[in-house]
Design a protein around this motif. Structure first.
Motif, PDB file in Angstrom:
ATOM      1  N   THR A  27      22.508  47.971  37.446  1.00  0.00           N
ATOM      2  CA  THR A  27      23.675  47.229  36.417  1.00  0.00           C
ATOM      3  C   THR A  27      24.720  46.905  37.143  1.00  0.00           C
ATOM      4  O   THR A  27      25.633  46.429  36.542  1.00  0.00           O
ATOM      5  N   GLY A  28      24.856  47.308  38.454  1.00  0.00           N
ATOM      6  CA  GLY A  28      25.872  46.593  39.365  1.00  0.00           C
ATOM      7  C   GLY A  28      26.969  47.539  39.389  1.00  0.00           C
ATOM      8  O   GLY A  28      26.714  48.903  39.242  1.00  0.00           O
ATOM      9  N   LEU A  29      28.225  47.010  39.774  1.00  0.00           N
ATOM     10  CA  LEU A  29      29.076  47.902  40.469  1.00  0.00           C
ATOM     11  C   LEU A  29      30.574  47.575  39.383  1.00  0.00           C
ATOM     12  O   LEU A  29      31.360  47.187  39.972  1.00  0.00           O
ATOM     13  N   TRP A  30      30.320  47.375  38.143  1.00  0.00           N
ATOM     14  CA  TRP A  30      31.415  46.877  37.415  1.00  0.00           C
ATOM     15  C   TRP A  30      32.372  48.316  37.325  1.00  0.00           C
ATOM     16  O   TRP A  30      31.853  49.486  37.230  1.00  0.00           O
ATOM     17  N   GLU A  31      33.502  48.056  36.925  1.00  0.00           N
ATOM     18  CA  GLU A  31      34.563  49.074  36.822  1.00  0.00           C
ATOM     19  C   GLU A  31      35.722  48.816  35.622  1.00  0.00           C
ATOM     20  O   GLU A  31      35.954  47.771  35.592  1.00  0.00           O
ATOM     21  N   ASN A  32      35.774  49.797  34.987  1.00  0.00           N
ATOM     22  CA  ASN A  32      36.522  49.652  33.844  1.00  0.00           C
ATOM     23  C   ASN A  32      38.062  49.646  34.061  1.00  0.00           C
ATOM     24  O   ASN A  32      39.076  50.419  33.850  1.00  0.00           O
ATOM     25  N   ARG A  33      38.522  48.669  35.041  1.00  0.00           N
ATOM     26  CA  ARG A  33      39.913  48.435  35.492  1.00  0.00           C
ATOM     27  C   ARG A  33      39.932  47.051  36.081  1.00  0.00           C
ATOM     28  O   ARG A  33      39.284  46.355  36.628  1.00  0.00           O
ATOM     29  N   ILE A  34      41.405  46.580  36.077  1.00  0.00           N
ATOM     30  CA  ILE A  34      41.626  45.452  36.433  1.00  0.00           C
ATOM     31  C   ILE A  34      43.091  45.427  36.932  1.00  0.00           C
ATOM     32  O   ILE A  34      43.867  46.273  36.392  1.00  0.00           O
ATOM     33  N   THR A  35      43.395  44.738  37.924  1.00  0.00           N
ATOM     34  CA  THR A  35      44.698  44.732  38.409  1.00  0.00           C
ATOM     35  C   THR A  35      45.640  43.945  37.566  1.00  0.00           C
ATOM     36  O   THR A  35      45.257  43.380  36.535  1.00  0.00           O
ATOM     37  N   HIS A  36      46.848  44.981  37.337  1.00  0.00           N
ATOM     38  CA  HIS A  36      47.768  44.423  36.117  1.00  0.00           C
ATOM     39  C   HIS A  36      48.328  43.162  36.526  1.00  0.00           C
ATOM     40  O   HIS A  36      48.426  42.291  35.364  1.00  0.00           O
ATOM     41  N   MET A  37      48.258  42.667  37.677  1.00  0.00           N
ATOM     42  CA  MET A  37      48.933  41.139  37.716  1.00  0.00           C
ATOM     43  C   MET A  37      47.862  40.108  37.344  1.00  0.00           C
ATOM     44  O   MET A  37      48.189  39.273  37.251  1.00  0.00           O
ATOM     45  N   SER A  38      46.853  40.661  37.162  1.00  0.00           N
ATOM     46  CA  SER A  38      45.707  39.608  36.997  1.00  0.00           C
ATOM     47  C   SER A  38      45.971  38.889  35.291  1.00  0.00           C
ATOM     48  O   SER A  38      45.490  38.037  34.940  1.00  0.00           O
ATOM     49  N   GLU A  39      46.723  39.661  34.403  1.00  0.00           N
ATOM     50  CA  GLU A  39      46.991  39.302  33.019  1.00  0.00           C
ATOM     51  C   GLU A  39      47.648  37.978  33.001  1.00  0.00           C
ATOM     52  O   GLU A  39      47.672  37.226  32.117  1.00  0.00           O
ATOM     53  N   ALA A  40      48.468  37.540  34.102  1.00  0.00           N
ATOM     54  CA  ALA A  40      49.179  36.483  34.309  1.00  0.00           C
ATOM     55  C   ALA A  40      48.454  35.283  34.018  1.00  0.00           C
ATOM     56  O   ALA A  40      48.708  34.307  33.661  1.00  0.00           O
ATOM     57  N   ASP A  41      47.304  35.086  35.145  1.00  0.00           N
ATOM     58  CA  ASP A  41      46.452  33.999  34.835  1.00  0.00           C
ATOM     59  C   ASP A  41      45.334  34.152  33.722  1.00  0.00           C
ATOM     60  O   ASP A  41      45.221  33.090  33.137  1.00  0.00           O
ATOM     61  N   ILE A  42      45.123  35.195  33.331  1.00  0.00           N
ATOM     62  CA  ILE A  42      44.568  35.264  31.964  1.00  0.00           C
ATOM     63  C   ILE A  42      45.158  34.708  30.661  1.00  0.00           C
ATOM     64  O   ILE A  42      44.649  34.088  30.138  1.00  0.00           O
ATOM     65  N   TRP A  43      46.231  35.436  30.599  1.00  0.00           N
ATOM     66  CA  TRP A  43      46.894  35.107  28.998  1.00  0.00           C
ATOM     67  C   TRP A  43      47.636  33.908  29.278  1.00  0.00           C
ATOM     68  O   TRP A  43      48.254  33.223  28.475  1.00  0.00           O
ATOM     69  N   GLY A  44      47.854  33.341  30.497  1.00  0.00           N
ATOM     70  CA  GLY A  44      48.832  32.289  30.701  1.00  0.00           C
ATOM     71  C   GLY A  44      47.971  31.098  30.994  1.00  0.00           C
ATOM     72  O   GLY A  44      48.295  29.835  31.467  1.00  0.00           O
ATOM     73  N   GLY A  45      46.638  30.903  30.808  1.00  0.00           N
ATOM     74  CA  GLY A  45      45.578  29.904  30.910  1.00  0.00           C
ATOM     75  C   GLY A  45      45.886  28.913  30.072  1.00  0.00           C
ATOM     76  O   GLY A  45      46.446  28.869  29.021  1.00  0.00           O
TER      77      GLY A  45
END
Length: 369
Positions: A275-293
């Motif tokens: 199933t690969g190497l998925w992790e239940n975390r994301i850098t907090h700074m990533s939200e800017a690109d996600i919610w600001g798209g």
């Protein structure tokens, strides 16, 4: 004390030996339950370094109808690890790059589409984006619009150089949030003949407000993400948030249905390596690109033929995808609605995916002939 002792001895002497043994042991011994033995082939102990598959000496898995090859290519100088699905037969075949949901690894939804498209005669490439899974890049679990688009373009270039691929028949498929990067990369790459958008999480302010409650919450999340980015750029400190959580209000995605799908992917061990190497975390700074798209701006640049596959119960709901369809600049575009299907079904439900594939292959063949 002596009287008590004599009483015990007298009582004991009057009992049969078997009775004495069973009674006194039952009263004085601590009962034990034998530990169940684990067969060696079911052991949860890792047998060696991580490997998602038991690759052969050529880093391949032969299935009969197609071959899967472990490949590595460069994106902005960093190693990207992918799986290349090559159908049986020697003739050159059309190629397709598949990209997936937020913070995905290749073993999630992209694998489901790649294996099916390979059976339909397409050479399909899936990969862990930079900063994720087996691919290189620091900080880990960074979601970056720029990086994601660069990775799709690097995958297109790599696939076009493969001897088995007819580089005049190249397409891109984006699932969920991956369709945003698929659109932009296709708009930037004239050689791509067509693009398919499956169950798109269309990055728009309206979608962000749908997930976060209102525009004020969106603005707050973006501001905090930008603060986290500033800290990283100034000090190198990386702050993380969970992708899904039932208790942490800072988690990227709050709905219970999304949590139920994702949390299992963080399991580790030899029985979940595939199933690969998925992790239940994301850098907090990533939200800017996600919610600001703003994907509407890229759709207005998209001139390649485009297929939209969606459902009213998919990620962006019933209205916004229809609005986004109108923004697509291509004169050759098609929308298909699979009624009643939810977002998770587009990731893993065999019947739903098998309903999508004929629409994909009919469209890709038409415009990549």
């Amino acid at each position: 004390m002596p009287t008590n002792r004599r009483y015990f001895l007298g009582t004991a002497a009057s009992l049969p030996l078997a009775t004495l043994t069973s009674t006194t042991m039952a009263q004085n011994a601590t009962p034990t339950t034998p530990e169940p033995s684990t067969p060696a082939h079911l052991s949860a102990n890792p047998a060696g370094p991580f490997s998602s598959q038991p690759w052969d000496a050529r880093s391949r898995v032969e299935t009969g109808r197609y071959t899967v090859e472990r490949v590595v290519f460069k994106s902005e100088g960093l190693d990207v690890v992918g799986n290349l699905f090559v159908p049986a037969g020697g003739a050159k075949k059309p190629g397709v790059v598949i990209t997936g949901p937020v913070a995905y690894v290749k073993e999630q939804a992209p694998l489901q589409y790649a294996s099916r498209l390979a059976r339909e005669g397409y050479i399909a490439l899936i990969y862990d984006p930079r900063y994720h899974g087996e691919s290189a890049g620091m900080p880990r679990r960074l979601e970056s619009r720029k990086a994601k688009v660069e990775d799709v373009q690097a995958a297109i270039a790599f696939l076009a150089e493969r001897a088995e691929v007819d580089k005049a028949r190249m397409s891109v498929v984006g699932v969920c949030q991956g369709m945003n990067w698929a659109v932009e990369a296709t708009a930037n790459t004239p050689s791509v003949r067509s693009v398919a958008l499956v169950a798109g999480h269309y990055l728009m302010p309206e979608v962000a407000a749908m997930y976060l409650g209102n525009a004020e919450n969106v603005a707050t999340r973006i501001a905090k993400a930008n603060e986290s980015r500033a800290i990283f750029e100034r000090t190198g400190q990386v702050n993380y948030i969970p992708i899904v959580s039932l208790t942490d209000p800072n988690a990227l995605l709050a709905p219970r249905a999304i949590y139920d799908f994702y949390y299992r992917w963080a399991d580790r061990g030899p029985f979940s390596a595939h199933t690969g190497l998925w992790e239940n975390r994301i850098t907090h700074m990533s939200e800017a690109d996600i919610w600001g798209g703003r994907i509407d701006e890229q759709l207005k640049r998209l001139t390649a033929p485009a297929l939209m596959v969606h459902s009213d119960r998919a990620a962006s709901g019933p209205k916004i995808p229809r609005q986004m369809f109108e923004h697509i600049a291509s004169k050759e575009k098609q929308a298909v609605w699979l009624e009643g299907r939810n977002q998770i079904q587009f990731y893993q439900d065999p019947m739903t995916i098998d309903m999508v594939i004929p629409h994909l292959t009919d469209f890709l063949r038409k415009y990549a002939a």
